[in-house]
Write a protein that holds these residues in place. Structure first.
Motif, PDB file in Angstrom:
ATOM      1  N   GLN A 102       0.844  -1.198   0.000  1.00 40.75           N
ATOM      2  CA  GLN A 102       0.000   0.000   0.000  1.00 40.75           C
ATOM      3  C   GLN A 102       0.880   1.249   0.000  1.00 40.75           C
ATOM      4  O   GLN A 102       1.748   1.413   0.841  1.00 40.75           O
ATOM      5  CB  GLN A 102      -0.908   0.025   1.234  1.00 40.75           C
ATOM      6  CG  GLN A 102      -1.810   1.257   1.308  1.00 40.75           C
ATOM      7  CD  GLN A 102      -2.656   1.290   2.562  1.00 40.75           C
ATOM      8  OE1 GLN A 102      -2.505   0.436   3.429  1.00 40.75           O
ATOM      9  NE2 GLN A 102      -3.540   2.257   2.672  1.00 40.75           N
ATOM     10  N   LEU A 103       0.629   2.158  -0.978  1.00 41.34           N
ATOM     11  CA  LEU A 103       1.379   3.405  -1.078  1.00 41.34           C
ATOM     12  C   LEU A 103       0.401   4.558  -1.304  1.00 41.34           C
ATOM     13  O   LEU A 103      -0.292   4.619  -2.316  1.00 41.34           O
ATOM     14  CB  LEU A 103       2.379   3.344  -2.240  1.00 41.34           C
ATOM     15  CG  LEU A 103       3.199   4.619  -2.496  1.00 41.34           C
ATOM     16  CD1 LEU A 103       4.031   4.977  -1.274  1.00 41.34           C
ATOM     17  CD2 LEU A 103       4.098   4.449  -3.716  1.00 41.34           C
ATOM     18  N   ASN A 104       0.331   5.467  -0.343  1.00 41.07           N
ATOM     19  CA  ASN A 104      -0.552   6.631  -0.422  1.00 41.07           C
ATOM     20  C   ASN A 104       0.308   7.890  -0.403  1.00 41.07           C
ATOM     21  O   ASN A 104       0.877   8.251   0.624  1.00 41.07           O
ATOM     22  CB  ASN A 104      -1.533   6.643   0.751  1.00 41.07           C
ATOM     23  CG  ASN A 104      -2.536   7.790   0.657  1.00 41.07           C
ATOM     24  OD1 ASN A 104      -2.391   8.696  -0.173  1.00 41.07           O
ATOM     25  ND2 ASN A 104      -3.548   7.764   1.500  1.00 41.07           N
ATOM     26  N   LEU A 105       0.401   8.574  -1.549  1.00 40.54           N
ATOM     27  CA  LEU A 105       1.167   9.811  -1.681  1.00 40.54           C
ATOM     28  C   LEU A 105       0.256  10.983  -2.064  1.00 40.54           C
ATOM     29  O   LEU A 105       0.710  11.966  -2.654  1.00 40.54           O
ATOM     30  CB  LEU A 105       2.255   9.635  -2.742  1.00 40.54           C
ATOM     31  CG  LEU A 105       3.371   8.655  -2.382  1.00 40.54           C
ATOM     32  CD1 LEU A 105       4.248   8.383  -3.591  1.00 40.54           C
ATOM     33  CD2 LEU A 105       4.199   9.175  -1.226  1.00 40.54           C
ATOM     34  N   SER A 106      -1.014  10.901  -1.729  1.00 40.47           N
ATOM     35  CA  SER A 106      -1.981  11.911  -2.153  1.00 40.47           C
ATOM     36  C   SER A 106      -1.757  13.239  -1.436  1.00 40.47           C
ATOM     37  O   SER A 106      -1.132  13.316  -0.385  1.00 40.47           O
ATOM     38  CB  SER A 106      -3.406  11.418  -1.893  1.00 40.47           C
ATOM     39  OG  SER A 106      -3.616  11.191  -0.507  1.00 40.47           O
ATOM     40  N   TRP A 107      -2.265  14.303  -2.045  1.00 39.86           N
ATOM     41  CA  TRP A 107      -2.254  15.646  -1.470  1.00 39.86           C
ATOM     42  C   TRP A 107      -0.831  16.135  -1.161  1.00 39.86           C
ATOM     43  O   TRP A 107      -0.553  16.685  -0.113  1.00 39.86           O
ATOM     44  CB  TRP A 107      -3.134  15.720  -0.223  1.00 39.86           C
ATOM     45  CG  TRP A 107      -4.554  15.488  -0.545  1.00 39.86           C
ATOM     46  CD1 TRP A 107      -5.243  14.333  -0.434  1.00 39.86           C
ATOM     47  CD2 TRP A 107      -5.466  16.434  -1.103  1.00 39.86           C
ATOM     48  NE1 TRP A 107      -6.528  14.477  -0.874  1.00 39.86           N
ATOM     49  CE2 TRP A 107      -6.692  15.766  -1.291  1.00 39.86           C
ATOM     50  CE3 TRP A 107      -5.365  17.767  -1.458  1.00 39.86           C
ATOM     51  CZ2 TRP A 107      -7.814  16.391  -1.823  1.00 39.86           C
ATOM     52  CZ3 TRP A 107      -6.479  18.398  -1.987  1.00 39.86           C
ATOM     53  CH2 TRP A 107      -7.678  17.713  -2.165  1.00 39.86           C
TER      54      TRP A 107
END
Length: 1021
Positions: A102-107
């Motif tokens: 899981q990779l979350n680089l949002s905003w």
């Protein structure tokens, strides 16, 4: 071993063996943790050590305890780096985390193309790159991320085509592609994603026009489909009837045509249907079996036929929007009995018949809008049974009978609009004092009764013209403190006009014409400083016209015709800069004031036989007649008398000037010590040079809080404008507030399209704001006041007319100033009083936004600000003021849209037609399909500029959308204005097809940098 208990003796050797085996496993696990720690610290360094990751250090006891890390089995499986202010590209080393799923680089602010480096993250399942600065195409080898179940690239700047290879990511359950700059096509292969549950592609209106692929009907697991403003054409595929899991469908703001598939409303899980603002035609499906429907929005299409009876069986339905169609027939009774209905909007159709009587009885009804139909009968008595009704909008029908008494007890109501019907009897007495009511418009009915002694504290607009109201104007009218508009024309009011009426300080429009009022107008006017329109024509008023009317700083329209006024016209009226004046059919005499002695007012004084004019005017006799020779004084004596008189006058004047100069010189020396100068720019003058020139001869205007002077600061012809806020005792709280706001804002911002505040000078009882001087004054003087004849000295009416290129440049300049305030100031600024009189023009007609007395600093971008009372100028109000005092930047966008309409039509903001504002008139003109060219200003319309003017007209409609969330931000407005007249000379191209925008005018730009949300919030943005 023999000393162990019996059960353990048998297990001793295996346990020992296993304990020995565990030693290398522990070593391996420790080694992996060390590698992951090194990888994370390396990642932090390559991103420039962002402050949000300062807790990542080698001394941390365990990296699995870091809030941004998810671990499974001691290994890093998730990186949650949302909103970490990351500004560098994604390094390949990120895939050194071998277990990453899981990779979350949002905003963040990550630049560059799609990160192919992630192809080496072999276990990646969830990838969120939304709300960043990625550019370029989605690569055609994206299928190398074969393990993805969730992919979000929304809110970026990806362009080109969406590759067909995306259909090979067979494990995808969520695919978010919304709000990018795709200018190619999207593939039918998306229909191969058999596990897809959520598909968001909205706000990609640069797609090549395309049909919805019928293959999308294969997505049997699809729950959420959002393709708003995707440049879709043709019809909705029949295969959509196979989307058995569909819950949320939004295809609004496209160019879809044809009918709605009959099986669509039979989908058992369907809850939300948004198909508004397309070109759908035909009848609605008659068989509706989806019992889960919560919201249906089919507004702004071309649907015909009747409303299906099956709508009355949708027990979960909360919203039903069918407005702006061609629907006919009656409203099904079952709809009024729905237990969950909150919003019911069917205005602008051809509906007829009697309203079902049970509306509001079973549901928490908030919005009830049925205007512009052919409905008859009475209003339902149960509309506010649940006490949450916000508005009753039922104008322009054939409704009759009395207004239900229950509405007089409905304190949640904020607007009542019943004009142009056949209602009769008296209004329920409670309506006048409803706690939250701000607008009451019931003109053109047969209502009777008198005016109340008390009004609701927030009631700002009362329109009761063309009824049978009677009786006197009560003296208690002075308590109507919030009233801004009172239109009571053509009723039966009688008696005197009480002086208390002149105490309403917020009153902008007062129309009492066509009544039976008598006596004299009050000679003393207490607080009409905001009044712009005054009409007492067609009454029985007598006596002299009050000279105090000449002191009203904002008065534009004055009509006292068809009365019995006598005496002379007060010369003070000549101080007014009136757009219209009508004193005809009275008993006035004497000489017409010089300010009105011109052809502009040639029809303003008819049927007053005793009036005369100094200069020739049609139908008005001259004040000069020939005298007989016997009465003449010999010319030689006349010459001597004239010379002596002139000499005496000159001597007296010189002596008086000397005395006055010495007096003021001494007084100025005494008073200078009490003045404080705060400068914001480098100044070439002192406070003494300003104070000594504040005389009546230098006054150039006045407003609600003071006068404006033009003051020379040197001998080179340089001037400044000085706004003086004065009170002989002390400033009231409102003036103090306006002064503080203007100084706070203008003293801290710098922009070429915002008027420059040079300094402020203050004392105990007076405050001065010193601005750069704008030679061409305000835009409204050129658009409106100069049309009849130039009010600028030395200009002819023709020269005073702004051509289209100049108007367009003014629009761009004002948009640049407002865009700076909204998007480049921190915190952002809302003006709250954008109007043509607050857009000033320099000697080159460069526009600058001015008058920040009502502006407010927002605490945080995107958040609304709660105002204690509605402020601004009538005609420029955003419609949400009728429901809430929560405001944000979108109220400025609305007001600027009104200014754009003024620029392209030449009309004033309150001059739509008899019952509408300019905005309402323009929208109706568009919705009724009339040619836009018919709405444009004939005085400047030329074949070479019609296309540009039409584009700006449509842009103005988008800006004046009813819903704040659907108005574009100022940066988008400026972008379109700049493209209207590009530097390369090319004409406006097809990118300005406003068809998908008009009506709801929905944009997502304001959502782009707002905080992330769940599915429902993403949609609602």
């Amino acid at each position: 071993m023999s000393k162990l208990p019996f059960p353990f003796r048998k297990l001793g050797l295996p346990l020992l063996f296993l304990s020995l085996l565990s030693i290398p496993f522990c070593v391996i696990s420790q080694g992996q943790a060390t590698d992951e720690l090194a990888a994370l610290l390396n990642l932090k360094q390559q991103w420039g050590n962002p402050p949000a990751l300062q807790s990542w250090t080698s001394s941390s006891p365990t990296l699995c305890g870091w809030p941004e890390i998810n671990c499974t089995g001691g290994s890093v499986t998730g990186l949650l780096l949302e909103d970490m202010n990351i500004t560098e590209p994604i390094p390949p080393s990120i895939c050194d985390l071998k277990s990453l799923t899981q990779l979350n680089l949002s905003w963040n602010y990550i630049p560059g193309g799609f990160p192919r480096a992630l192809y080496n993250c072999s276990k990646l399942q969830i990838l969120d790159l939304s709300q960043n600065y990625f550019v370029g195409p989605i690569p055609s080898d994206i299928d190398q991320l074969s393990g993805l179940t969730y992919l979000d690239v929304g809110g970026n700047n990806f362009s080109g085509d969406i590759p067909a290879e995306i259909g090979r990511l067979r494990g995808l359950q969520t695919l978010n592609l919304y709000q990018n700059q795709f200018n190619g096509t999207f593939p039918k292969e998306i229909g191969d994603l058999a596990n897809l549950e959520v598909l968001r592609m909205a706000y990609n209106d640069e797609f090549v026009p395309a049909m919805i692929p019928k293959e999308f009907g294969q997505l049997k697991k699809l729950r959420f489909l959002w393709m708003k403003q995707c440049n879709l054409i043709d019809g909705i595929p029949e295969s959509f009837s196979n989307l058995s899991s569909l819950e949320h469908l939004d295809l609004s703001g496209n160019a879809l045509t044809g009918g709605i598939p009959g099986g669509l409303f039979s989908l058992q899980n369907l809850s939300y249907v948004y198909l508004f603002h397309n070109q759908l035609s035909g009848a609605l499906p008659t068989s509706i079996s989806s019992k889960n429907l919560i919201e249906i929005d089919l507004a702004m299409n071309d649907l015909t036929g009747s409303i299906p009876e099956d709508f009355g069986t949708l027990q979960s339905l909360r919203l039903l929007n069918l407005f702006w169609n061609q629907l006919s027939g009656h409203i099904p009774v079952g709809i009024a009995q729905l237990p969950s209905l909150i919003d019911f909007r069917v205005f602008d159709n051809k509906l007829s018949g009697v309203l079902p009587p049970e509306f509001g009885l079973y549901s928490p009804l908030e919005a009830f809008e049925i205007s512009n139909n052919n409905l008859s009968g009475e209003l339902p008595k149960t509309l506010c049974t649940n006490g949450v009704l916000l508005g009753v909008v039922a104008y322009s029908n054939n409704l009759s009978g009395q207004v239900p008494e229950s509405l007089g007890n409905c304190n949640s109501l904020r607007t009542i609009q019943l004009y142009n019907n056949n209602f009769s009897g008296e209004l329920p007495s409670g309506i006048w004092t409803l706690l939250n009511l701000s607008s009451l418009t019931v003109s053109q009915n047969s209502f009777s009764g008198g005016l109340p002694r008390k009004l609701a504290w927030n009631l700002s607009r009362v329109e009761i013209s063309n009824n049978r109201f009677s009786g006197p104007i009560p003296a208690e009218v002075s308590s109507w403190s919030s009233l801004a508009v009172l239109k009571a024309s053509n009723n039966l009011f009688s008696g005197n006009v009480p002086e208390e009426l002149t105490s309403l300080s917020r009153l902008i429009v007062l129309s009492m014409d066509g009544n039976q009022l008598s006596g004299e107008l009050p000679s003393k006017i207490i607080s009409w400083k905001s009044l712009t329109s005054l009409n007492f024509s067609k009454n029985n008023l007598s006596g002299q016209i009050p000279a105090a009317l000449g002191s009203l700083p904002d008065l534009l329209d004055l009509d006292l015709s068809d009365n019995k006024f006598s005496g002379v016209i007060p010369p003070e009226l000549g101080n007014l800069r009136l757009t219209t004046l009508n004193l005809s059919s009275n008993r006035l005499g004497g000489r017409i004031p010089d300010g009105f002695n011109n052809l502009v007012y040639e029809n303003s004084f008819l049927s007053n036989p005793d009036l005369c004019a100094g200069d020739p005017m049609p139908n008005i006799r001259s004040c000069y007649t020939r005298s007989s020779k016997s009465n003449k004084v010999p010319s030689k004596y006349l010459a001597l008398i004239l010379v002596l008189a002139i000499a005496a006058v000159l001597a007296a004047v010189l002596f008086a000037l000397f005395v006055i100069r010495e007096y003021w010189r001494k007084k100025l020396r005494r008073d200078l010590a009490t003045w404080k100068l705060t400068s914001f720019q480098r100044l070439g003058f002192t406070e003494a040079s300003i104070l000594s020139n504040l005389t009546d001869n230098t006054i150039i205007g006045s407003g609600g809080s003071g006068k404006v002077y033009r003051v020379a600061v040197n001998d080179l012809g340089d001037y400044v404008a000085v706004k003086r806020i004065w009170n002989s005792r002390k400033l009231d709280w409102r003036q103090e507030k306006e002064f503080a706001a203007e100084v706070e804002i203008l003293g801290s911002i710098r922009h070429s399209n915002i008027v420059k505040l040079l300094c402020c000078i203050s004392s105990e009882n007076s405050k001065l704001l010193v601005y750069e001087y704008m030679e061409n004054q305000s835009l409204d003087k050129w658009l409106h006041r100069n049309k009849r004849a130039s009010t600028l000295k030395g200009s002819s009416p023709r020269r005073a007319l702004l051509d289209w290129p100049t108007r367009l440049q003014i629009a761009k300049g004002a948009a640049q100033g407002l865009g700076y305030m909204h998007h480049d100031c921190s915190p952002p600024i809302i003006h709250r009083d954008v109007k043509s009189s607050n857009i000033l023009l320099d000697f080159q007609f460069k526009a600058k936004v001015a008058d920040f007395g009502l502006a407010k600093m927002l605490a945080k971008h995107g958040e609304s600000h709660d105002m204690s009372a509605v402020a601004g100028s009538f005609g420029y109000f955003a419609p949400e003021y009728a429901y809430s005092t929560k405001v944000n930047e979108k109220i400025d966008v609305y007001s600027f849209g009104v200014v754009l309409l003024e620029l392209v039509t030449g009309r004033q903001p309150n001059s739509g037609d008899e019952n509408t504002s300019l905005t309402e008139w323009a929208w109706r003109h568009y919705v009724e399909g009339k040619p836009i060219t018919d709405a444009l200003d004939e005085e400047i319309k030329e074949p070479c500029n019609v296309d540009e003017m039409a584009t700006v007209f449509k842009l103005a409609l988008v800006c004046t959308s009813r819903s704040p969330s659907t108005r574009p931000p100022m940066k988008e407005v400026l972008h379109i204005l700049q493209k209207c007249s590009p530097s390369d000379g090319k004409k406006v191209g097809p990118e300005f097809d406003f068809t998908p925008l008009l009506g709801t005018a929905t944009y997502l730009s304001s959502y782009r940098r707002s905080k992330k949300a769940d599915d429902s919030l993403v949609y609602s943005a």
